[in-house]
Design a protein around this motif. Sequence first.
Motif, PDB file in Angstrom:
ATOM      1  N   GLY A   1     -45.009  17.802   5.237  1.00 37.51           N
ATOM      2  CA  GLY A   1     -46.090  18.340   4.420  1.00 37.51           C
ATOM      3  C   GLY A   1     -46.667  17.308   3.491  1.00 37.51           C
ATOM      4  O   GLY A   1     -47.034  16.214   3.889  1.00 37.51           O
ATOM      5  N   GLY A   2     -46.689  17.651   2.219  1.00 43.52           N
ATOM      6  CA  GLY A   2     -47.239  16.753   1.215  1.00 43.52           C
ATOM      7  C   GLY A   2     -46.664  17.086  -0.145  1.00 43.52           C
ATOM      8  O   GLY A   2     -45.739  17.893  -0.272  1.00 43.52           O
ATOM      9  N   PRO A   3     -47.191  16.495  -1.189  1.00 40.46           N
ATOM     10  CA  PRO A   3     -46.655  16.724  -2.536  1.00 40.46           C
ATOM     11  C   PRO A   3     -46.981  18.120  -3.060  1.00 40.46           C
ATOM     12  O   PRO A   3     -47.991  18.712  -2.700  1.00 40.46           O
ATOM     13  CB  PRO A   3     -47.356  15.649  -3.370  1.00 40.46           C
ATOM     14  N   SER A   4     -46.107  18.607  -3.898  1.00 44.17           N
ATOM     15  CA  SER A   4     -46.349  19.860  -4.616  1.00 44.17           C
ATOM     16  C   SER A   4     -45.511  19.849  -5.888  1.00 44.17           C
ATOM     17  O   SER A   4     -44.307  19.527  -5.817  1.00 44.17           O
ATOM     18  CB  SER A   4     -45.985  21.071  -3.760  1.00 44.17           C
ATOM     19  N   PRO A   5     -46.116  20.134  -7.025  1.00 43.89           N
ATOM     20  CA  PRO A   5     -47.536  20.462  -7.179  1.00 43.89           C
ATOM     21  C   PRO A   5     -48.428  19.224  -7.120  1.00 43.89           C
ATOM     22  O   PRO A   5     -47.942  18.098  -7.157  1.00 43.89           O
ATOM     23  CB  PRO A   5     -47.586  21.088  -8.580  1.00 43.89           C
ATOM     24  N   VAL A   6     -49.715  19.481  -7.030  1.00 44.12           N
ATOM     25  CA  VAL A   6     -50.738  18.450  -7.128  1.00 44.12           C
ATOM     26  C   VAL A   6     -51.556  18.739  -8.384  1.00 44.12           C
ATOM     27  O   VAL A   6     -51.784  19.903  -8.735  1.00 44.12           O
ATOM     28  CB  VAL A   6     -51.634  18.449  -5.878  1.00 44.12           C
ATOM     29  N   VAL A   7     -51.964  17.691  -9.070  1.00 42.11           N
ATOM     30  CA  VAL A   7     -52.719  17.846 -10.316  1.00 42.11           C
ATOM     31  C   VAL A   7     -54.178  17.464 -10.078  1.00 42.11           C
ATOM     32  O   VAL A   7     -54.472  16.375  -9.558  1.00 42.11           O
ATOM     33  CB  VAL A   7     -52.120  16.978 -11.442  1.00 42.11           C
ATOM     34  N   LEU A   8     -55.079  18.358 -10.448  1.00 40.95           N
ATOM     35  CA  LEU A   8     -56.519  18.104 -10.361  1.00 40.95           C
ATOM     36  C   LEU A   8     -57.076  17.980 -11.769  1.00 40.95           C
ATOM     37  O   LEU A   8     -56.786  18.803 -12.638  1.00 40.95           O
ATOM     38  CB  LEU A   8     -57.235  19.246  -9.641  1.00 40.95           C
ATOM     39  N   LYS A   9     -57.897  16.961 -11.988  1.00 41.05           N
ATOM     40  CA  LYS A   9     -58.522  16.776 -13.292  1.00 41.05           C
ATOM     41  C   LYS A   9     -60.013  16.572 -13.075  1.00 41.05           C
ATOM     42  O   LYS A   9     -60.431  15.780 -12.223  1.00 41.05           O
ATOM     43  CB  LYS A   9     -57.927  15.571 -14.020  1.00 41.05           C
ATOM     44  N   ILE A  10     -60.802  17.290 -13.848  1.00 39.26           N
ATOM     45  CA  ILE A  10     -62.251  17.141 -13.782  1.00 39.26           C
ATOM     46  C   ILE A  10     -62.761  16.796 -15.170  1.00 39.26           C
ATOM     47  O   ILE A  10     -62.302  17.359 -16.172  1.00 39.26           O
ATOM     48  CB  ILE A  10     -62.921  18.425 -13.243  1.00 39.26           C
ATOM     49  N   HIS A  11     -63.689  15.826 -15.238  1.00 37.76           N
ATOM     50  CA  HIS A  11     -64.212  15.334 -16.512  1.00 37.76           C
ATOM     51  C   HIS A  11     -65.726  15.491 -16.559  1.00 37.76           C
ATOM     52  O   HIS A  11     -66.405  15.470 -15.529  1.00 37.76           O
ATOM     53  CB  HIS A  11     -63.867  13.853 -16.708  1.00 37.76           C
ATOM     54  N   GLN A  12     -66.220  15.578 -17.775  1.00 35.65           N
ATOM     55  CA  GLN A  12     -67.673  15.673 -17.960  1.00 35.65           C
ATOM     56  C   GLN A  12     -68.359  14.349 -17.643  1.00 35.65           C
ATOM     57  O   GLN A  12     -69.453  14.324 -17.112  1.00 35.65           O
ATOM     58  CB  GLN A  12     -67.971  16.106 -19.405  1.00 35.65           C
ATOM     59  N   GLY A  13     -67.717  13.232 -17.967  1.00 39.37           N
ATOM     60  CA  GLY A  13     -68.311  11.912 -17.748  1.00 39.37           C
ATOM     61  C   GLY A  13     -67.596  11.139 -16.662  1.00 39.37           C
ATOM     62  O   GLY A  13     -67.179  11.700 -15.647  1.00 39.37           O
ATOM     63  N   ASP A  14     -67.439   9.829 -16.887  1.00 40.00           N
ATOM     64  CA  ASP A  14     -66.868   8.965 -15.857  1.00 40.00           C
ATOM     65  C   ASP A  14     -65.402   8.626 -16.106  1.00 40.00           C
ATOM     66  O   ASP A  14     -64.867   7.689 -15.511  1.00 40.00           O
ATOM     67  CB  ASP A  14     -67.686   7.673 -15.749  1.00 40.00           C
ATOM     68  N   LYS A  15     -64.708   9.388 -16.962  1.00 41.03           N
ATOM     69  CA  LYS A  15     -63.315   9.070 -17.251  1.00 41.03           C
ATOM     70  C   LYS A  15     -62.412   9.236 -16.031  1.00 41.03           C
ATOM     71  O   LYS A  15     -61.412   8.548 -15.893  1.00 41.03           O
ATOM     72  CB  LYS A  15     -62.800   9.918 -18.415  1.00 41.03           C
ATOM     73  N   GLY A  16     -62.761  10.167 -15.153  1.00 36.80           N
ATOM     74  CA  GLY A  16     -61.979  10.327 -13.941  1.00 36.80           C
ATOM     75  C   GLY A  16     -62.041   9.086 -13.072  1.00 36.80           C
ATOM     76  O   GLY A  16     -61.035   8.673 -12.483  1.00 36.80           O
TER      77      GLY A  16
ATOM     78  N   ASP B   1     -34.647  14.384 -16.939  1.00 35.95           N
ATOM     79  CA  ASP B   1     -33.454  13.864 -16.278  1.00 35.95           C
ATOM     80  C   ASP B   1     -33.167  12.406 -16.646  1.00 35.95           C
ATOM     81  O   ASP B   1     -32.830  11.581 -15.799  1.00 35.95           O
ATOM     82  CB  ASP B   1     -33.626  14.002 -14.764  1.00 35.95           C
ATOM     83  N   GLY B   2     -33.333  12.077 -17.929  1.00 36.49           N
ATOM     84  CA  GLY B   2     -33.031  10.731 -18.397  1.00 36.49           C
ATOM     85  C   GLY B   2     -34.135   9.716 -18.188  1.00 36.49           C
ATOM     86  O   GLY B   2     -33.974   8.539 -18.553  1.00 36.49           O
ATOM     87  N   HIS B   3     -35.260  10.134 -17.633  1.00 40.69           N
ATOM     88  CA  HIS B   3     -36.367   9.224 -17.367  1.00 40.69           C
ATOM     89  C   HIS B   3     -37.573   9.581 -18.234  1.00 40.69           C
ATOM     90  O   HIS B   3     -37.699  10.707 -18.719  1.00 40.69           O
ATOM     91  CB  HIS B   3     -36.779   9.285 -15.896  1.00 40.69           C
ATOM     92  N   VAL B   4     -38.478   8.619 -18.411  1.00 42.86           N
ATOM     93  CA  VAL B   4     -39.750   8.878 -19.084  1.00 42.86           C
ATOM     94  C   VAL B   4     -40.881   8.692 -18.076  1.00 42.86           C
ATOM     95  O   VAL B   4     -40.801   7.862 -17.168  1.00 42.86           O
ATOM     96  CB  VAL B   4     -39.976   7.952 -20.305  1.00 42.86           C
ATOM     97  N   GLY B   5     -41.931   9.489 -18.240  1.00 40.67           N
ATOM     98  CA  GLY B   5     -43.125   9.366 -17.424  1.00 40.67           C
ATOM     99  C   GLY B   5     -44.344   9.320 -18.320  1.00 40.67           C
ATOM    100  O   GLY B   5     -44.346   9.919 -19.398  1.00 40.67           O
ATOM    101  N   PHE B   6     -45.372   8.601 -17.894  1.00 39.79           N
ATOM    102  CA  PHE B   6     -46.625   8.516 -18.646  1.00 39.79           C
ATOM    103  C   PHE B   6     -47.731   9.202 -17.852  1.00 39.79           C
ATOM    104  O   PHE B   6     -47.811   9.058 -16.624  1.00 39.79           O
ATOM    105  CB  PHE B   6     -47.033   7.064 -18.887  1.00 39.79           C
ATOM    106  N   ILE B   7     -48.612   9.910 -18.551  1.00 38.17           N
ATOM    107  CA  ILE B   7     -49.741  10.592 -17.908  1.00 38.17           C
ATOM    108  C   ILE B   7     -51.035  10.268 -18.660  1.00 38.17           C
ATOM    109  O   ILE B   7     -51.019   9.619 -19.707  1.00 38.17           O
ATOM    110  CB  ILE B   7     -49.526  12.119 -17.884  1.00 38.17           C
ATOM    111  N   ASP B   8     -52.153  10.725 -18.093  1.00 38.44           N
ATOM    112  CA  ASP B   8     -53.471  10.679 -18.731  1.00 38.44           C
ATOM    113  C   ASP B   8     -53.962   9.255 -18.975  1.00 38.44           C
ATOM    114  O   ASP B   8     -54.042   8.783 -20.124  1.00 38.44           O
ATOM    115  CB  ASP B   8     -53.472  11.461 -20.050  1.00 38.44           C
ATOM    116  N   PHE B   9     -54.347   8.584 -17.893  1.00 38.87           N
ATOM    117  CA  PHE B   9     -54.896   7.234 -17.990  1.00 38.87           C
ATOM    118  C   PHE B   9     -56.430   7.250 -18.002  1.00 38.87           C
ATOM    119  O   PHE B   9     -57.074   6.294 -17.585  1.00 38.87           O
ATOM    120  CB  PHE B   9     -54.376   6.382 -16.828  1.00 38.87           C
ATOM    121  N   ASP B  10     -57.008   8.337 -18.515  1.00 40.04           N
ATOM    122  CA  ASP B  10     -58.466   8.496 -18.505  1.00 40.04           C
ATOM    123  C   ASP B  10     -59.185   7.406 -19.296  1.00 40.04           C
ATOM    124  O   ASP B  10     -60.318   7.047 -18.989  1.00 40.04           O
ATOM    125  CB  ASP B  10     -58.853   9.862 -19.095  1.00 40.04           C
TER     126      ASP B  10
END
Length: 461
Positions: free
Chosen positions: A190-205, A358-367
């Motif tokens: 299959g594929g990944p789950s969940p998947v994250v969708l982000k929509i922006h007003q400008g060009d940040k995406g 689980d002992g790890h760090v993750g970073f998100i939101d590189f807009d």
Amino acid sequence: MTATFDTDELVEPLAAFASLPDWLAAAMQSARVAESLARHVPQLSGGRLALLDCAPQRLRAKGSDWLARYELTVAEPGGEPRTVVLVGELRPPGHPVRGRRGDGAFRSDGWHCVLPDLGLELHPQERDEALPALESLVQPCAAAELLEPVLQEAGYDGARITSCEPVVVRYKPGSRCTVVVHLGYAGPVGGPSPVVLKIHQGDKGQSAWAAMNALWARQEAWRDAVRLAEPLGYLREQRILVQGPVPETLTLKELAREAIARADRDGLDRLREELAKTARALAALHGCRASYPRTESFEDELLEVDGVVRRLSLSVPDIGTAAAPLLAVLGDRAAAVPAEAAVPAHHDFRPAQVLLHDGHVGFIDFDGACMVEPALDLGRFRAKLRDIGVSTLGLGEQPVDVERVEASLRLLDDLCEHFLGEYQRHAVVSRERVVLWETCDLLTGLLHAWTKVRLLRVEPR
């Protein structure tokens, strides 16, 4: 010797930002808006509709006007409650509302209402005009139809979606929306789950897509220190960014808030441990040699902050010069201490963007990702950590306990120094430049408590 920015001649003028004017605060007070609607909207005042709830959702500065958004819950006699979204503008004193009250059916074409006592002119919003693709993201069939070819093109050839459950997790009307989509697939591949969708007003995406791909090409430099979302696709026309998940049990912001509020040894020890992991991960990203299209400088930031003050002063003239002494000194110090070499920076780095699992760090939101000196990410992170800490004191709800405030500020100093010290174990950064960015961001946070009319954040900030 690191410069300080807490002298009386710099801080005292900022007292002008200590409280919002009543005309501005009133538009974000649910009871006052509801009372005005009940008096000035014929359908509500005449009893044809009952106003069950009024939730102010947004008030944003735009020139001398303020964009407003309210979510109402209304019901006809004996009918089921329904939601109505009203949007429009708040006019400051001296800028009277320009419209006149509509007499048609509530929510009919051309209907609008004027609340003269609050300076509001409002009309119904059927859809978010700034995010036209949003409707398709929250419909299961439409989201599945959109996602399947994206996943296949991203390398998940066997992705055949059989179930799709989109959930809106963050929505800022007129700006951006994040949707987490839980997917089921046919067959063992299959594929990944969940998947994250982000929509922006400008060009940040588009900026985030470029940055994430640049980072993903340098996995060997950061994969042992941090988890990042896999970039899966970017639909340019709809401005939709598709990315994989980052595991999360809680955010660093949530941990920091609880640990600082309780101030117990075990909680603070864990917070320091996670701050150390975050610092190491940030140093790994800064040193990965990725390259982003966008660049930024401290001078750009000062110009932007000055622009925010000028826009605010169009409707609140008394604050026009309140930040000038601090901005001037920041500019002088920045000129005296040259910026360091640019690195691939997160730009909006704060504890809320750090996920713990689980002992790890993750970073998100590189807009907002850009090439800039590393002190930006460190200074902004420290400023947000201070903001979290001060907000736990509950200022404004009860008399201030001076000793408690001073103890909390000392703790925040210690945590900020711990974070910076841990980063410096892995990478080089100028402490002076970090303090410049941190001070600038603390001022920006104060200004945005005004531009976004965050009533409970003005006094703490």
